[in-house]
Design a protein around this motif. Sequence first.
Motif, PDB file in Angstrom:
ATOM      1  N   THR A  68      -2.232   3.194   8.844  1.00 39.78           N
ATOM      2  CA  THR A  68      -3.244   3.822   7.985  1.00 39.78           C
ATOM      3  C   THR A  68      -3.879   5.019   8.674  1.00 39.78           C
ATOM      4  OG1 THR A  68      -3.704   1.687   6.967  1.00 39.78           O
ATOM      5  CG2 THR A  68      -5.358   3.401   6.688  1.00 39.78           C
ATOM      6  N   ALA A  69      -4.145   4.887   9.954  1.00 37.09           N
ATOM      7  CA  ALA A  69      -4.780   5.973  10.692  1.00 37.09           C
ATOM      8  C   ALA A  69      -3.852   7.167  10.878  1.00 37.09           C
ATOM      9  CB  ALA A  69      -5.259   5.466  12.053  1.00 37.09           C
ATOM     10  N   VAL A  70      -2.554   6.917  11.046  1.00 38.74           N
ATOM     11  CA  VAL A  70      -1.615   7.998  11.345  1.00 38.74           C
ATOM     12  C   VAL A  70      -0.940   8.528  10.085  1.00 38.74           C
ATOM     13  CG1 VAL A  70       0.485   8.610  12.615  1.00 38.74           C
ATOM     14  CG2 VAL A  70      -1.226   7.110  13.661  1.00 38.74           C
ATOM     15  N   GLU A  71      -0.450   7.628   9.232  1.00 36.55           N
ATOM     16  CA  GLU A  71       0.384   8.029   8.105  1.00 36.55           C
ATOM     17  C   GLU A  71      -0.344   8.048   6.773  1.00 36.55           C
ATOM     18  OE1 GLU A  71       4.715   6.367   9.522  1.00 36.55           O
ATOM     19  OE2 GLU A  71       3.329   4.945   8.615  1.00 36.55           O
ATOM     20  N   GLY A  72      -1.441   7.324   6.657  1.00 36.95           N
ATOM     21  CA  GLY A  72      -2.132   7.257   5.396  1.00 36.95           C
ATOM     22  C   GLY A  72      -1.969   5.901   4.736  1.00 36.95           C
ATOM     23  N   ALA A  73      -2.768   5.651   3.708  1.00 35.72           N
ATOM     24  CA  ALA A  73      -2.792   4.336   3.058  1.00 35.72           C
ATOM     25  C   ALA A  73      -1.481   4.010   2.358  1.00 35.72           C
ATOM     26  CB  ALA A  73      -3.947   4.277   2.061  1.00 35.72           C
ATOM     27  N   ARG A  74      -0.834   5.021   1.752  1.00 35.06           N
ATOM     28  CA  ARG A  74       0.393   4.760   1.004  1.00 35.06           C
ATOM     29  C   ARG A  74       1.511   4.271   1.922  1.00 35.06           C
ATOM     30  NH1 ARG A  74       3.256   9.017  -3.215  1.00 35.06           N
ATOM     31  NH2 ARG A  74       4.899   7.599  -3.931  1.00 35.06           N
ATOM     32  N   SER A  75       1.719   4.952   3.031  1.00 35.38           N
ATOM     33  CA  SER A  75       2.738   4.525   3.985  1.00 35.38           C
ATOM     34  C   SER A  75       2.368   3.202   4.623  1.00 35.38           C
ATOM     35  CB  SER A  75       2.931   5.598   5.061  1.00 35.38           C
ATOM     36  OG  SER A  75       3.418   6.796   4.503  1.00 35.38           O
ATOM     37  N   ALA A  76       1.084   2.956   4.820  1.00 31.94           N
ATOM     38  CA  ALA A  76       0.656   1.684   5.402  1.00 31.94           C
ATOM     39  C   ALA A  76       0.991   0.512   4.478  1.00 31.94           C
ATOM     40  CB  ALA A  76      -0.846   1.722   5.688  1.00 31.94           C
ATOM     41  N   LYS A  77       0.805   0.719   3.169  1.00 27.10           N
ATOM     42  CA  LYS A  77       1.174  -0.337   2.225  1.00 27.10           C
ATOM     43  C   LYS A  77       2.669  -0.608   2.256  1.00 27.10           C
ATOM     44  CE  LYS A  77      -2.635   0.595  -0.996  1.00 27.10           C
ATOM     45  NZ  LYS A  77      -2.994   1.032  -2.368  1.00 27.10           N
ATOM     46  N   ASN A  78       3.458   0.453   2.355  1.00 24.14           N
ATOM     47  CA  ASN A  78       4.901   0.282   2.434  1.00 24.14           C
ATOM     48  C   ASN A  78       5.296  -0.499   3.688  1.00 24.14           C
ATOM     49  OD1 ASN A  78       7.706   0.860   1.662  1.00 24.14           O
ATOM     50  ND2 ASN A  78       7.714   2.174   3.481  1.00 24.14           N
ATOM     51  N   ARG A  79       4.692  -0.149   4.821  1.00 27.03           N
ATOM     52  CA  ARG A  79       4.995  -0.879   6.052  1.00 27.03           C
ATOM     53  C   ARG A  79       4.496  -2.317   5.985  1.00 27.03           C
ATOM     54  NH1 ARG A  79       7.023   1.938  10.260  1.00 27.03           N
ATOM     55  NH2 ARG A  79       6.924   4.226  10.174  1.00 27.03           N
ATOM     56  N   ALA A  80       3.365  -2.542   5.336  1.00 32.10           N
ATOM     57  CA  ALA A  80       2.848  -3.904   5.195  1.00 32.10           C
ATOM     58  C   ALA A  80       3.800  -4.760   4.364  1.00 32.10           C
ATOM     59  CB  ALA A  80       1.462  -3.874   4.561  1.00 32.10           C
ATOM     60  N   ALA A  81       4.303  -4.186   3.249  1.00 27.33           N
ATOM     61  CA  ALA A  81       5.252  -4.932   2.417  1.00 27.33           C
ATOM     62  C   ALA A  81       6.541  -5.218   3.188  1.00 27.33           C
ATOM     63  CB  ALA A  81       5.553  -4.155   1.139  1.00 27.33           C
ATOM     64  N   SER A  82       7.033  -4.231   3.934  1.00 27.89           N
ATOM     65  CA  SER A  82       8.250  -4.439   4.731  1.00 27.89           C
ATOM     66  C   SER A  82       8.022  -5.504   5.791  1.00 27.89           C
ATOM     67  CB  SER A  82       8.667  -3.117   5.385  1.00 27.89           C
ATOM     68  OG  SER A  82       8.938  -2.131   4.407  1.00 27.89           O
ATOM     69  N   ALA A  83       6.837  -5.501   6.410  1.00 25.68           N
ATOM     70  CA  ALA A  83       6.528  -6.508   7.426  1.00 25.68           C
ATOM     71  C   ALA A  83       6.482  -7.903   6.822  1.00 25.68           C
ATOM     72  CB  ALA A  83       5.208  -6.177   8.109  1.00 25.68           C
ATOM     73  N   LEU A  84       5.920  -8.038   5.615  1.00 34.58           N
ATOM     74  CA  LEU A  84       5.864  -9.346   4.953  1.00 34.58           C
ATOM     75  C   LEU A  84       7.260  -9.854   4.613  1.00 34.58           C
ATOM     76  CD1 LEU A  84       2.787  -8.891   2.582  1.00 34.58           C
ATOM     77  CD2 LEU A  84       2.926 -10.270   4.665  1.00 34.58           C
ATOM     78  N   ILE A  85       8.111  -8.955   4.119  1.00 28.92           N
ATOM     79  CA  ILE A  85       9.478  -9.355   3.790  1.00 28.92           C
ATOM     80  C   ILE A  85      10.228  -9.779   5.051  1.00 28.92           C
ATOM     81  CG2 ILE A  85      11.685  -8.519   2.903  1.00 28.92           C
ATOM     82  CD1 ILE A  85      10.107  -6.722   1.002  1.00 28.92           C
ATOM     83  N   GLY A  86      10.075  -8.992   6.123  1.00 27.32           N
ATOM     84  CA  GLY A  86      10.717  -9.368   7.382  1.00 27.32           C
ATOM     85  C   GLY A  86      10.193 -10.675   7.932  1.00 27.32           C
ATOM     86  N   SER A  87       8.901 -10.918   7.797  1.00 23.16           N
ATOM     87  CA  SER A  87       8.325 -12.178   8.266  1.00 23.16           C
ATOM     88  C   SER A  87       8.855 -13.363   7.463  1.00 23.16           C
ATOM     89  CB  SER A  87       6.796 -12.118   8.168  1.00 23.16           C
ATOM     90  OG  SER A  87       6.287 -11.051   8.935  1.00 23.16           O
ATOM     91  N   ALA A  88       8.983 -13.171   6.152  1.00 22.03           N
ATOM     92  CA  ALA A  88       9.533 -14.247   5.319  1.00 22.03           C
ATOM     93  C   ALA A  88      10.976 -14.563   5.711  1.00 22.03           C
ATOM     94  CB  ALA A  88       9.462 -13.853   3.846  1.00 22.03           C
ATOM     95  N   PHE A  89      11.741 -13.515   6.023  1.00 21.32           N
ATOM     96  CA  PHE A  89      13.119 -13.733   6.461  1.00 21.32           C
ATOM     97  C   PHE A  89      13.171 -14.512   7.769  1.00 21.32           C
ATOM     98  CE2 PHE A  89      16.520 -12.149   9.253  1.00 21.32           C
ATOM     99  CZ  PHE A  89      17.617 -12.658   8.579  1.00 21.32           C
ATOM    100  N   VAL A  90      12.297 -14.138   8.716  1.00 23.64           N
ATOM    101  CA  VAL A  90      12.275 -14.841  10.001  1.00 23.64           C
ATOM    102  C   VAL A  90      11.849 -16.294   9.817  1.00 23.64           C
ATOM    103  CG1 VAL A  90      11.155 -14.930  12.254  1.00 23.64           C
ATOM    104  CG2 VAL A  90      11.905 -12.745  11.323  1.00 23.64           C
TER     105      VAL A  90
END
Length: 356
Positions: free
Chosen positions: A66-88
């Motif tokens: 959020t600090a570097v890329e902005g809220a939109r990119s942060a949401k995208n990374r958050a969703a990707s992190a959740l999907i990766g966590s579910a896979f693990v």
Amino acid sequence: MTTLTITDTGAQLKARRLPKWAPWAIGAAAIAVGLGGVTYAADGGPVIGAIVAALLYFIALVVISTAVEGARSAKNRAASALIGSAFVLALLPLLSVAATTISRGLTRLDGDFFYRSMNGITAFDAGGGAYHAILGTLEQVGIAVLITVPLGLSGAIYIVEYGRGRLAKWIQFFVDVMTGIPSIVAGLFVLSFWVMIISPLFNDGRPAYSGFAASLALSVLMLPTIVRSAEEMLRLVPNSLREGAYALGIPKWRAILKIVIPTALPGIVTGVMLAVARAAGETAPVMLVAGGAFAINGNPFSGQQTSLSLFIYDQAGTASQYAPARAWTAALTLVALVLLFTVVAKLIARRSKLTR
């Protein structure tokens, strides 16, 4: 002025991106703090440490992004992190089961285990093997496949290619209902119908337990899985293939055999192997209608017979220091057989002309 604005905006967009190594660095730091700090320093245990590490990684990634890329990119990374966590999270139990089965199953992985039965072996003996159970599993599942695959594939072809009106809907409804039938119900059905009513006609009026009765019970469990999977795969075949065959004057039955089924064959094989895996691991139906045996019985139509799943159940419940090793090795053997069947079936499916 417009050119300078576009250039500045492009430079700004290009600059506001986290480097590729940033998520990995954040993850390493979270693991170090969570697993290292909580597990060892605070003695919180590996599970608590893993949970803390996952939370730290997610929070740190969102804040930094959020600090570097902005809220939109942060949401995208958050969703990707959740999907990766579910896979693990989904992968960890599978890896744990596989590692435990392999490590404990290697204890009795010897020639004696595969070439001897439990005939004459007591709970206090270290020897014995599962040859009779392996033979029973191969025969029971093999007969069930020979019975179920033609019936299931024919039912799916009728529903997709010929079925119209209420009859097809009723067939689909009962197939869906059968999908959720407990295995014990299938065993009771075969016990009351085949063992108690039909088998006495061929056994001087006495009920007869057999491996074939177990195959019938396994067929009841396999049939809905094969029908539903084959139905879905047949529906995925493009209608243009059918229409092209009809335009060339090919009869409908021949187009189904030569074009539709070969095109859907990989998916059909996958459904069959799912059904085989379920059947090979069932214990209750085999116990009810095959009876179980400690000696080798190569005739599935006469006499009691056991299977690997029933052998595992018996050994796991035996109060002996030698029984758990036999149970784990039998479990590893069962997993290896299912894996072998799956690989062979996939290789056969790849030989289809229309799927190369």
